[in-house]
Enzyme design. Sequence first.
Site, PDB file in Angstrom:
ATOM      1  N   ARG A 252      28.504 -18.880  58.832  1.00 43.70           N
ATOM      2  CA  ARG A 252      29.141 -17.801  58.080  1.00 43.70           C
ATOM      3  C   ARG A 252      30.388 -17.298  58.772  1.00 43.70           C
ATOM      4  O   ARG A 252      31.052 -16.397  58.263  1.00 43.70           O
ATOM      5  CB  ARG A 252      28.167 -16.635  57.999  1.00 43.70           C
ATOM      6  CG  ARG A 252      27.375 -16.556  56.727  1.00 43.70           C
ATOM      7  CD  ARG A 252      26.440 -15.372  56.886  1.00 43.70           C
ATOM      8  NE  ARG A 252      26.226 -14.683  55.659  1.00 43.70           N
ATOM      9  CZ  ARG A 252      25.232 -14.956  54.816  1.00 43.70           C
ATOM     10  NH1 ARG A 252      24.399 -15.926  55.059  1.00 43.70           N
ATOM     11  NH2 ARG A 252      25.100 -14.236  53.729  1.00 43.70           N
TER      12      ARG A 252
ATOM     13  N   ARG B 147      15.126  -7.119  46.544  1.00 45.33           N
ATOM     14  CA  ARG B 147      15.565  -7.404  47.907  1.00 45.33           C
ATOM     15  C   ARG B 147      16.367  -6.189  48.341  1.00 45.33           C
ATOM     16  O   ARG B 147      17.215  -5.703  47.583  1.00 45.33           O
ATOM     17  CB  ARG B 147      16.425  -8.680  47.921  1.00 45.33           C
ATOM     18  CG  ARG B 147      16.042  -9.607  49.073  1.00 45.33           C
ATOM     19  CD  ARG B 147      16.788 -10.888  49.035  1.00 45.33           C
ATOM     20  NE  ARG B 147      18.111 -10.784  49.633  1.00 45.33           N
ATOM     21  CZ  ARG B 147      18.906 -11.817  49.823  1.00 45.33           C
ATOM     22  NH1 ARG B 147      18.514 -13.017  49.455  1.00 45.33           N
ATOM     23  NH2 ARG B 147      20.084 -11.655  50.372  1.00 45.33           N
TER      24      ARG B 147
ATOM     25  N   ARG C 172      28.654  -6.772  51.100  1.00 50.57           N
ATOM     26  CA  ARG C 172      28.415  -8.202  51.398  1.00 50.57           C
ATOM     27  C   ARG C 172      29.593  -9.040  50.910  1.00 50.57           C
ATOM     28  O   ARG C 172      29.987 -10.014  51.563  1.00 50.57           O
ATOM     29  CB  ARG C 172      27.116  -8.677  50.736  1.00 50.57           C
ATOM     30  CG  ARG C 172      25.864  -8.162  51.445  1.00 50.57           C
ATOM     31  CD  ARG C 172      24.655  -8.116  50.531  1.00 50.57           C
ATOM     32  NE  ARG C 172      24.162  -9.425  50.136  1.00 50.57           N
ATOM     33  CZ  ARG C 172      23.307  -9.613  49.130  1.00 50.57           C
ATOM     34  NH1 ARG C 172      22.886  -8.588  48.408  1.00 50.57           N
ATOM     35  NH2 ARG C 172      22.887 -10.836  48.846  1.00 50.57           N
TER      36      ARG C 172
ATOM     37  N   ARG D  82      18.536  -9.372  40.156  1.00 49.51           N
ATOM     38  CA  ARG D  82      17.460  -9.691  41.098  1.00 49.51           C
ATOM     39  C   ARG D  82      16.958  -8.423  41.784  1.00 49.51           C
ATOM     40  O   ARG D  82      15.761  -8.256  42.011  1.00 49.51           O
ATOM     41  CB  ARG D  82      17.943 -10.711  42.141  1.00 49.51           C
ATOM     42  CG  ARG D  82      16.789 -11.180  43.029  1.00 49.51           C
ATOM     43  CD  ARG D  82      17.196 -12.267  43.999  1.00 49.51           C
ATOM     44  NE  ARG D  82      18.195 -11.788  44.936  1.00 49.51           N
ATOM     45  CZ  ARG D  82      18.834 -12.557  45.802  1.00 49.51           C
ATOM     46  NH1 ARG D  82      18.577 -13.853  45.833  1.00 49.51           N
ATOM     47  NH2 ARG D  82      19.717 -12.057  46.612  1.00 49.51           N
TER      48      ARG D  82
ATOM     49  N   LYS E 228      22.811 -20.553  46.573  1.00 46.35           N
ATOM     50  CA  LYS E 228      22.514 -21.405  47.733  1.00 46.35           C
ATOM     51  C   LYS E 228      21.012 -21.675  47.851  1.00 46.35           C
ATOM     52  O   LYS E 228      20.596 -22.817  48.022  1.00 46.35           O
ATOM     53  CB  LYS E 228      23.019 -20.744  49.038  1.00 46.35           C
ATOM     54  CG  LYS E 228      24.522 -20.476  49.053  1.00 46.35           C
ATOM     55  CD  LYS E 228      24.977 -19.899  50.381  1.00 46.35           C
ATOM     56  CE  LYS E 228      24.484 -18.499  50.700  1.00 46.35           C
ATOM     57  NZ  LYS E 228      24.988 -17.442  49.788  1.00 46.35           N
TER      58      LYS E 228
HETATM   59  P1  AP5 Z   1      20.265 -17.441  45.066  1.00 48.26           P
HETATM   60  O1  AP5 Z   1      19.915 -18.858  44.900  1.00 48.26           O
HETATM   61  O2  AP5 Z   1      19.303 -16.556  45.751  1.00 48.26           O
HETATM   62  O3  AP5 Z   1      21.708 -17.305  45.747  1.00 48.26           O
HETATM   63  P2  AP5 Z   1      22.114 -17.243  47.276  1.00 48.26           P
HETATM   64  O4  AP5 Z   1      23.479 -17.814  47.354  1.00 48.26           O
HETATM   65  O5  AP5 Z   1      21.044 -17.835  48.102  1.00 48.26           O
HETATM   66  O6  AP5 Z   1      22.186 -15.656  47.417  1.00 48.26           O
HETATM   67  P3  AP5 Z   1      21.717 -14.720  48.600  1.00 48.26           P
HETATM   68  O7  AP5 Z   1      21.611 -13.348  48.032  1.00 48.26           O
HETATM   69  O8  AP5 Z   1      20.530 -15.271  49.316  1.00 48.26           O
HETATM   70  O9  AP5 Z   1      22.990 -14.813  49.504  1.00 48.26           O
HETATM   71  P4  AP5 Z   1      23.384 -14.103  50.789  1.00 48.26           P
HETATM   72  O10 AP5 Z   1      24.313 -15.079  51.369  1.00 48.26           O
HETATM   73  O11 AP5 Z   1      23.901 -12.738  50.566  1.00 48.26           O
HETATM   74  O12 AP5 Z   1      22.003 -13.865  51.548  1.00 48.26           O
HETATM   75  P5  AP5 Z   1      21.356 -14.429  52.893  1.00 48.26           P
HETATM   76  O13 AP5 Z   1      19.918 -14.338  52.732  1.00 48.26           O
HETATM   77  O14 AP5 Z   1      21.974 -15.708  53.282  1.00 48.26           O
HETATM   78  O15 AP5 Z   1      20.610 -16.865  43.627  1.00 48.26           O
HETATM   79  C1  AP5 Z   1      20.892 -15.498  43.424  1.00 48.26           C
HETATM   80  C2  AP5 Z   1      20.300 -15.046  42.083  1.00 48.26           C
HETATM   81  O16 AP5 Z   1      20.978 -15.724  41.022  1.00 48.26           O
HETATM   82  C3  AP5 Z   1      18.813 -15.387  41.920  1.00 48.26           C
HETATM   83  O17 AP5 Z   1      18.174 -14.347  41.250  1.00 48.26           O
HETATM   84  C4  AP5 Z   1      18.838 -16.684  41.099  1.00 48.26           C
HETATM   85  O18 AP5 Z   1      17.686 -16.828  40.317  1.00 48.26           O
HETATM   86  C5  AP5 Z   1      20.091 -16.494  40.244  1.00 48.26           C
HETATM   87  N1  AP5 Z   1      20.759 -17.772  39.928  1.00 48.26           N
HETATM   88  C6  AP5 Z   1      20.905 -18.859  40.733  1.00 48.26           C
HETATM   89  N2  AP5 Z   1      21.587 -19.835  40.111  1.00 48.26           N
HETATM   90  C7  AP5 Z   1      21.904 -19.342  38.886  1.00 48.26           C
HETATM   91  C8  AP5 Z   1      22.629 -19.890  37.770  1.00 48.26           C
HETATM   92  N3  AP5 Z   1      23.139 -21.131  37.784  1.00 48.26           N
HETATM   93  N4  AP5 Z   1      22.771 -19.121  36.680  1.00 48.26           N
HETATM   94  C9  AP5 Z   1      22.249 -17.859  36.642  1.00 48.26           C
HETATM   95  N5  AP5 Z   1      21.548 -17.302  37.654  1.00 48.26           N
HETATM   96  C10 AP5 Z   1      21.382 -18.031  38.766  1.00 48.26           C
HETATM   97  O19 AP5 Z   1      21.844 -13.333  53.965  1.00 48.26           O
HETATM   98  C11 AP5 Z   1      21.377 -12.012  53.897  1.00 48.26           C
HETATM   99  C12 AP5 Z   1      21.857 -11.228  55.113  1.00 48.26           C
HETATM  100  O20 AP5 Z   1      21.286 -11.788  56.303  1.00 48.26           O
HETATM  101  C13 AP5 Z   1      23.374 -11.233  55.374  1.00 48.26           C
HETATM  102  O21 AP5 Z   1      24.026 -10.221  54.627  1.00 48.26           O
HETATM  103  C14 AP5 Z   1      23.405 -10.971  56.892  1.00 48.26           C
HETATM  104  O22 AP5 Z   1      23.185  -9.627  57.167  1.00 48.26           O
HETATM  105  C15 AP5 Z   1      22.221 -11.771  57.390  1.00 48.26           C
HETATM  106  N6  AP5 Z   1      22.579 -13.170  57.735  1.00 48.26           N
HETATM  107  C16 AP5 Z   1      22.096 -14.291  57.137  1.00 48.26           C
HETATM  108  N7  AP5 Z   1      22.650 -15.392  57.662  1.00 48.26           N
HETATM  109  C17 AP5 Z   1      23.519 -14.970  58.620  1.00 48.26           C
HETATM  110  C18 AP5 Z   1      24.411 -15.644  59.485  1.00 48.26           C
HETATM  111  N8  AP5 Z   1      24.539 -16.982  59.475  1.00 48.26           N
HETATM  112  N9  AP5 Z   1      25.167 -14.890  60.329  1.00 48.26           N
HETATM  113  C19 AP5 Z   1      25.049 -13.531  60.358  1.00 48.26           C
HETATM  114  N10 AP5 Z   1      24.226 -12.836  59.558  1.00 48.26           N
HETATM  115  C20 AP5 Z   1      23.457 -13.544  58.688  1.00 48.26           C
HETATM  116 MG    MG Z   2      19.830 -17.131  49.708  1.00 51.43          MG
END
Ligand code: AP5
Ligand code: MG
Length: 189
Positions: free
Chosen positions: A89, A134, A145, A128, A14
């Site tokens: 979410r 992270r 997660r 990562r 994402k």
């Molecule tokens: P990346 O692009 O970072 O993927 P992502 O989908 O953004 O992954 P996240 O880890 O950020 O997702 P998340 O939903 O768990 O975290 P968030 O911060 O939203 O890519 C991941 C890795 O893969 C990178 O190293 C990248 O380089 C690699 N990659 C990308 N594309 C690739 C490809 N094509 N091939 C190979 N490798 C690739 O949420 C974190 C926490 O915050 C949650 O657990 C929760 O506690 C809280 N939170 C956030 N939003 C909310 C909400 N709306 N409601 C409640 N709690 C929330």
């Molecule tokens: Mg992200």
Amino acid sequence: MLNIVIFGAPGSGKGTQSARIVEMYGINHISTGDVLRAEIKAGTELGRTAKGYIDQGQLLPDELIIDILASTLDSFKESKGVIFDGFPRTIAQAEALKKMLAERSQEVSVMLDLDVPEEELMTRLIKRGQESGRADDNEETIKKRLVVYHSQTSPLIDWYKNEGKYQHIQGVGTMEDIFAEISEVINKI
Ligand code: AP5
Ligand code: MG
């Protein structure tokens, strides 16, 4: 107005694809995860609250995250549109977003579902975690997660199908190929 929800499990790409969309289409980006990590870094009260949930791989309460989203949305002036990354979410968050946009005479243009198998998600996030550290990128928290994703977040797939906004995206492949599929969809809006 281009209002894009970029959706997918943890590690589905994402953040990676959002950066490209922002560069190509000049819209604003809201990542609720990035907002919370910035609060943790700044040592705010919200950051302390958020850390407790994030380290456990759990979602923050809907009301809290909806408030954050609303104030971020209001901070964008003369915006061409927004990419929502990591929000909504839960069904409650999706309903709140619909209402928030309707109050501004807008709607979600499309929901892009980055589809990536679990094994690949695990490999990406472990890598990562080793490289940049992270706090929630360790095997135990990643598993939590993913459970949360399946129980609370994946029901949004049917919710957005019902709204006629759902678009499947093949999330495995090179970042360029995935972006090519995404821009094909956006260009048709
Ligand atoms: P990346 O692009 O970072 O993927 P992502 O989908 O953004 O992954 P996240 O880890 O950020 O997702 P998340 O939903 O768990 O975290 P968030 O911060 O939203 O890519 C991941 C890795 O893969 C990178 O190293 C990248 O380089 C690699 N990659 C990308 N594309 C690739 C490809 N094509 N091939 C190979 N490798 C690739 O949420 C974190 C926490 O915050 C949650 O657990 C929760 O506690 C809280 N939170 C956030 N939003 C909310 C909400 N709306 N409601 C409640 N709690 C929330
Ligand atoms: Mg992200």
